[in-house]
Design a protein around this motif. Structure first.
Motif, PDB file in Angstrom:
ATOM      1  N   MET A 128       0.874  -1.179   0.000  1.00 25.18           N
ATOM      2  CA  MET A 128       0.000   0.000   0.000  1.00 25.18           C
ATOM      3  C   MET A 128       0.905   1.221   0.000  1.00 25.18           C
ATOM      4  O   MET A 128       1.133   1.858   1.021  1.00 25.18           O
ATOM      5  CB  MET A 128      -0.927  -0.010   1.227  1.00 25.18           C
ATOM      6  N   TYR A 186      -5.289   1.455  -4.422  1.00 23.99           N
ATOM      7  CA  TYR A 186      -5.564   0.080  -4.007  1.00 23.99           C
ATOM      8  C   TYR A 186      -4.237  -0.672  -3.928  1.00 23.99           C
ATOM      9  O   TYR A 186      -3.206  -0.171  -4.385  1.00 23.99           O
ATOM     10  CB  TYR A 186      -6.535  -0.615  -4.971  1.00 23.99           C
ATOM     11  N   PRO A 187      -4.210  -1.871  -3.332  1.00 25.01           N
ATOM     12  CA  PRO A 187      -2.933  -2.582  -3.139  1.00 25.01           C
ATOM     13  C   PRO A 187      -2.175  -2.789  -4.446  1.00 25.01           C
ATOM     14  O   PRO A 187      -2.748  -3.206  -5.453  1.00 25.01           O
ATOM     15  CB  PRO A 187      -3.366  -3.924  -2.530  1.00 25.01           C
TER      16      PRO A 187
END
Length: 264
Positions: free
Chosen positions: A15, A98-99
């Motif tokens: 992240m 987002y990841p």
């Protein structure tokens, strides 16, 4: 250099966020909603398009034309600039949505142009032009999903692109061919010849689970590939969520995942 020369540092693993260091009067542009934090002395301004003034002229109609092109990629008409108005160095940070990974790209070392997925751009030094790149075969592009319209980043400064999962950077030799799922293609240099092709064989298309189209890339050039496109992550979460019935635990898990993705 025509672009503002910015220094940066990337933090995190899955992240990530990028911290950009701005000298006095230096400016960085970013998508709306990408800001994570900034120090006092940095001024924000909302502008039409990317503010580069590299296409369509610098008048009102030129700005409207540049901004209008962004609508075709599903982006906002506006972008945000962050300018250091103080005498010392200041820092502003932008977070990944987002990841995944943030990919720093020095356009001066990549031929001055990079083509990327329409939602991959995160931020860049002021002067980098953010435009659109049309697929040559319009019909295949329409049905190929992500392959139809892509963004192009032009200039000689730093740009930051975000992608999901693990990122694989691959160098293609002249004439070398690589076939990639359209959603997994993140970016490529301008020398790469690309096309959207239909998967041969009805059985493969219907039962293979890989969709009807893939991107065919031909070297020479550099390509960046992501292991987890956000569209694939979202579809798996949606498919696992109980629409009718299902246990309370499954429902709680699905709600928790959706809440996490929405920032709740």
């Amino acid at each position: 250099m025509n672009n503002h020369e910015i220094d940066y540092k990337i933090y995190g693993d899955d992240m990530q966020f990028v911290e950009v260091e701005l000298d006095p009067k230096e400016t960085v542009i970013a998508e709306a909603g990408a800001l994570m934090m900034m120090e006092d002395g940095i001024e924000m301004e909302t502008i039409f398009g990317d503010g580069s003034g590299s296409a369509g002229g610098s008048g009102l109609m030129g700005k409207l034309f540049n901004a209008g092109k962004r609508v075709l990629t599903g982006e906002s008409l506006f972008m945000t600039t962050f300018t250091n108005e103080e005498h010392g160095k200041k820092h502003v940070s932008f977070a990944s949505p987002y990841p995944g990974k943030i990919i720093p790209m020095d356009l001066s070392e990549l031929g001055g142009k990079v083509i990327c997925q329409k939602d991959a751009f995160l931020a860049a030094a002021k002067g980098v032009s953010v435009g659109i790149e049309f697929q040559r075969k319009i019909g295949a592009g329409f049905f190929g999903g992500e392959g139809f319209i892509m963004q192009k980043l032009e200039g000689d400064g730093m740009a930051f692109v975000h992608a999901g999962g693990t990122i694989h950077k691959k160098e293609l030799a002249p004439g070398e061919v690589l076939r990639v799922d359209t959603g997994c293609l993140v970016a490529m240099t301008s020398g790469v010849d690309y096309n959207i092709e239909m998967v041969k064989g009805v059985k493969t298309a219907l039962f293979g689970g890989e969709g009807l189209f893939f991107a065919t890339l031909r070297g020479p050039g550099t390509v960046w590939i992501q292991s987890l496109p956000f569209s694939r992550l979202a579809s798996r979460v949606f498919a696992a969520a109980p629409h009718r019935g299902g246990s309370s635990d499954e429902g709680s898990l699905a709600k928790g995942v959706f809440g996490m993705l929405n920032g709740d």
